[in-house]
Each structure stands twice: as structure tokens, then as C-alpha cells.
Design a protein around this motif. Structure first.
Motif, short mmCIF file in Angstrom:
data_model
loop_
_atom_site.label_atom_id
_atom_site.label_comp_id
_atom_site.label_asym_id
_atom_site.label_seq_id
_atom_site.Cartn_x
_atom_site.Cartn_y
_atom_site.Cartn_z
N UNK A 38 0.83 -1.20 0.00
CA UNK A 38 0.00 0.00 0.00
C UNK A 38 0.86 1.25 0.00
N UNK A 39 1.90 1.28 0.84
CA UNK A 39 2.77 2.45 0.91
C UNK A 39 3.57 2.62 -0.38
N UNK A 40 3.98 1.51 -1.00
CA UNK A 40 4.66 1.58 -2.29
C UNK A 40 3.74 2.17 -3.36
N UNK A 41 2.48 1.75 -3.33
CA UNK A 41 1.50 2.28 -4.27
C UNK A 41 1.28 3.77 -4.05
N UNK A 42 1.26 4.19 -2.78
CA UNK A 42 1.10 5.60 -2.46
C UNK A 42 2.24 6.42 -3.05
N UNK A 43 3.44 5.87 -3.07
CA UNK A 43 4.60 6.57 -3.65
C UNK A 43 4.39 6.79 -5.14
N UNK A 44 3.89 5.79 -5.84
CA UNK A 44 3.64 5.93 -7.28
C UNK A 44 2.58 7.01 -7.53
N UNK A 45 1.54 7.03 -6.71
CA UNK A 45 0.52 8.07 -6.84
C UNK A 45 1.13 9.45 -6.55
N UNK A 46 2.02 9.52 -5.57
CA UNK A 46 2.65 10.79 -5.21
C UNK A 46 3.50 11.32 -6.37
N UNK A 47 4.23 10.43 -7.04
CA UNK A 47 5.06 10.83 -8.18
C UNK A 47 4.17 11.40 -9.29
N UNK A 48 3.05 10.74 -9.58
CA UNK A 48 2.15 11.22 -10.62
C UNK A 48 1.49 12.54 -10.21
N UNK A 49 1.12 12.65 -8.95
CA UNK A 49 0.49 13.87 -8.46
C UNK A 49 1.47 15.04 -8.55
N UNK A 50 2.74 14.78 -8.22
CA UNK A 50 3.76 15.83 -8.31
C UNK A 50 4.02 16.20 -9.77
N UNK A 51 4.11 15.19 -10.64
CA UNK A 51 4.39 15.45 -12.06
C UNK A 51 3.26 16.21 -12.73
N UNK A 52 2.03 15.94 -12.33
CA UNK A 52 0.87 16.60 -12.95
C UNK A 52 0.64 18.00 -12.40
N UNK A 53 1.38 18.35 -11.33
CA UNK A 53 1.30 19.67 -10.70
C UNK A 53 -0.12 20.02 -10.23
N UNK A 54 -0.85 19.00 -9.83
CA UNK A 54 -2.18 19.22 -9.29
C UNK A 54 -2.10 19.42 -7.78
N UNK A 55 -3.07 20.14 -7.25
CA UNK A 55 -3.06 20.47 -5.84
C UNK A 55 -3.22 19.23 -4.97
N UNK A 56 -2.51 19.20 -3.85
CA UNK A 56 -2.58 18.07 -2.92
C UNK A 56 -3.70 18.28 -1.90
#
Length: 308
Positions: free
Chosen positions: A183-201
Motif C-alpha cells: 500500500x505504501x509503495x503504491x502511495x509513492x507511485x501516486x505521489x510521483x504522478x500527483x507531483x508530475x501533474x502539478x495538481x493540488x494536494x
């Protein structure tokens, strides 16, 4: 009787994942990041103090990569599932996702030489027909739904790859250790995409956070935890087939929450998918534990592959 009641509760909780994603009305990567981060952190203390996470992590260094790879495909499954939930009918999303056991059977045939019986050909034909019906309805009603339908089918495929890869990790890691770290590994992948897309957290309306909380406690924890617990008491194959109730439950709620009408296409597609999966699993085994579940070499137990 109590176990059956708990099973119905678990099915209902799992069936509402698509509705919660649609209600969140937020980018899929945002939903995925906060959902998996919260779920992973909630499970991590148990895995560390009760399941021997530290010892297993140190003793199986060469197998760590399998958890990360599994998390990658779980990430792909969830992103496409959330996208489908927001861009096509909930009924379409759930029925198309229900075809994942067919992809798993194909993968086992290719990777593990577990050749499916001949009746599987009929099962695949019926499932393909169901998919074609749903795609045709999307074309007739609204072309933009086709993207959501394709995403739901991709989600089913990615989930199947996740199932096959998870077998490698579950051979050496206990269920709670594997689940929390994955689950935490998956969260990291989502975080990378969220950062790359420059969308608000942050900064989203209250319904977004309530929906994400629902994803964490109902879909991820309550649904998955109950399913995993009940694997010890109920027939695994029948439980898997019983998951066909999820599209029905999801569609009923969606008809009230989002005013989604159930068409003849949806009804026929569900029927074809149900028959397809029945043919795939028949004849049912009497044992409560499926012989196809991966065996943990450390504990000697078999584990469930349900991630939700």
C-alpha cells in the motif's frame, strides 16, 4: 449465518469503491495517494509489532522488488478504476472490472502452464460479448463514455497482473507485511504522478475528503479485512463467485445517488458475465481454502489475493 452476514457487509463495502471515487470529484491520483497512504500507515504498526515486518524485510532482501513491482500494477489498476468511475456509468465500470478472473486464468496458463478447461473458451466468448454490449451502449449514448469503458477494462487487466505478481511476494512475506508495504509503495507511485501533474494536494471540498475517508475505511480496510478474515470460514471459490453481486449493489446505489438508469444492455452484459465466470470456476471445490492461493514458505499458510 454470522459469517454470511459479514460477507454481505464486505461485498457492499467493496462495491461502493466506484461510487465513492465518483462522489470525490477529484483527480484519480489524489484519491489514490491519500487512500493508500492512510491505509498503509494504519496497517504498518500491526505489521511491524505483530507480524515481524523488520525480520522479514531483512531476511528477504532479494524479494523486496516484487512488492514494489506489485505496487506499480496495483497503482495502475486503481488509477484506471478511479478514472473509469468518473467517466462512464458505475454499472459499466463494475461489470467490466468483474472480468478480471478471466485475465488471471489466461496469465496462469501463460506463466504457470495451468491450462484452463475447454469450457473456458465459452466463458471468454460470453465475456467478450458482454464487453462489446457495454461498448456499444456507450457509443449509442455518449461517445465520451468509451474512454471510461476502456479504462475499466484496462483496470481489470492491471488487477489481474497484480494478482499474478502478488503470488511471488506472498511466498515469503506474511499477508499483513505484504499488504502494508505494498500500500505504501503504491502511495509513492501516486505521489510521483500527483507531483508530475502539478495538481493540488489539498484545498478540495468536504465531499472529496469524506469520499477518500470512505475509500480508506470501507473499501480498503473494512471490505478487505472482512474478506481476508472470512477466507478461513467460507468456500473461497463461492466467495469469488459471490463477488458478482458487487456490480448489482453498485448499480442500485448509483441509480439513486447519480440517477444512473439500468438499461437492457447492462442487464444482458451482467448476465453474460455471470455465466462466463460460473463456467470458469465450475465445478466448485468443497474445501474452504483454495488450492490456487499462494503458499507462504515462512508460515505454511495460504493467503487471499483480494487487495481491497
Amino acid at each position: 449465518m454470522t459469517h454470511l452476514f459479514l460477507y454481505l457487509i464486505a461485498l457492499f463495502c467493496l462495491s461502493q469503491s466506484a461510487a465513492l471515487a465518483k462522489w470525490a470529484a477529484a483527480p484519480p491520483e489524489l484519491i489514490g495517494f491519500w487512500r493508500l497512504l492512510a491505509a498503509g500507515l494504519i496497517l504498518l504498526p500491526w505489521a511491524y509489532w505483530k507480524a515481524g515486518l523488520k525480520e522479514q524485510w531483512l531476511n528477504h532482501k532479494s524479494d523486496r522488488k516484487w512488492i514494489s513491482l506489485t505496487g506499480l500494477f496495483f497503482f495502475a489498476h486503481l488509477w484506471t478504476f478511479f478514472y473509469a468511475s468518473q467517466n462512464t456509468l458505475i454499472s459499466h465500470t463494475m461489470i467490466l472490472f468483474a472480468t478480471n478472473p478471466l485475465f488471471v486464468a489466461l496469465g496462469q496458463w501463460w506463466l504457470f502452464k495451468e491450462k484452463p478447461p475447454r469450457r473456458s473458451l465459452i466463458a471468454y466468448f460470453l465475456a467478450f460479448t458482454a464487453v462489446a454490449l457495454l461498448f456499444q451502449e456507450s457509443r449509442n449514448n455518449l461517445n465520451s463514455q468509451l474512454g471510461g469503458d476502456l479504462s475499466a477494462l484496462a483496470s481489470s487487466l492491471f488487477f489481474s497482473i497484480y494478482i499474478l505478481l502478488s503470488k511471488k511476494s506472498r511466498e515469503v512475506f506474511t499477508n499483513s507485511v505484504f499488504t502494508s508495504v505494498m500500500y505504501l509503495s503504491t502511495a509513492v507511485f501516486f505521489a510521483v504522478l500527483l507531483f508530475a501533474s502539478q495538481k493540488s494536494w489539498t484545498g478540495y471540498p468536504i465531499n472529496t475528503w469524506l469520499a477518500i475517508a470512505g475509500q480508506v475505511f470501507f473499501s480498503t480496510l473494512l471490505g478487505h479485512a472482512l474478506i481476508s478474515y472470512l477466507m478461513k470460514y467460507l468456500n473461497v471459490t463461492l466467495m469469488t463467485t459471490g463477488k458478482l453481486a458487487e456490480p448489482v449493489m453498485a448499480s442500485i446505489v448509483a441509480s439513486f445517488a447519480f440517477n444512473e438508469k439500468l438499461s437492457n444492455y447492462v442487464g444482458l452484459a451482467f448476465l453474460l458475465t455471470a455465466v462466463s465466470l460460473y463456467l470458469l470456476f465450475w465445478p466448485f471445490k468443497k474445501s474452504s481454502v483454495s488450492s490456487t492461493e499462494p503458499l507462504n514458505k515462512t508460515t505454511g499458510r495460504r493467503f487471499s489475493n483480494d487487495p481491497k
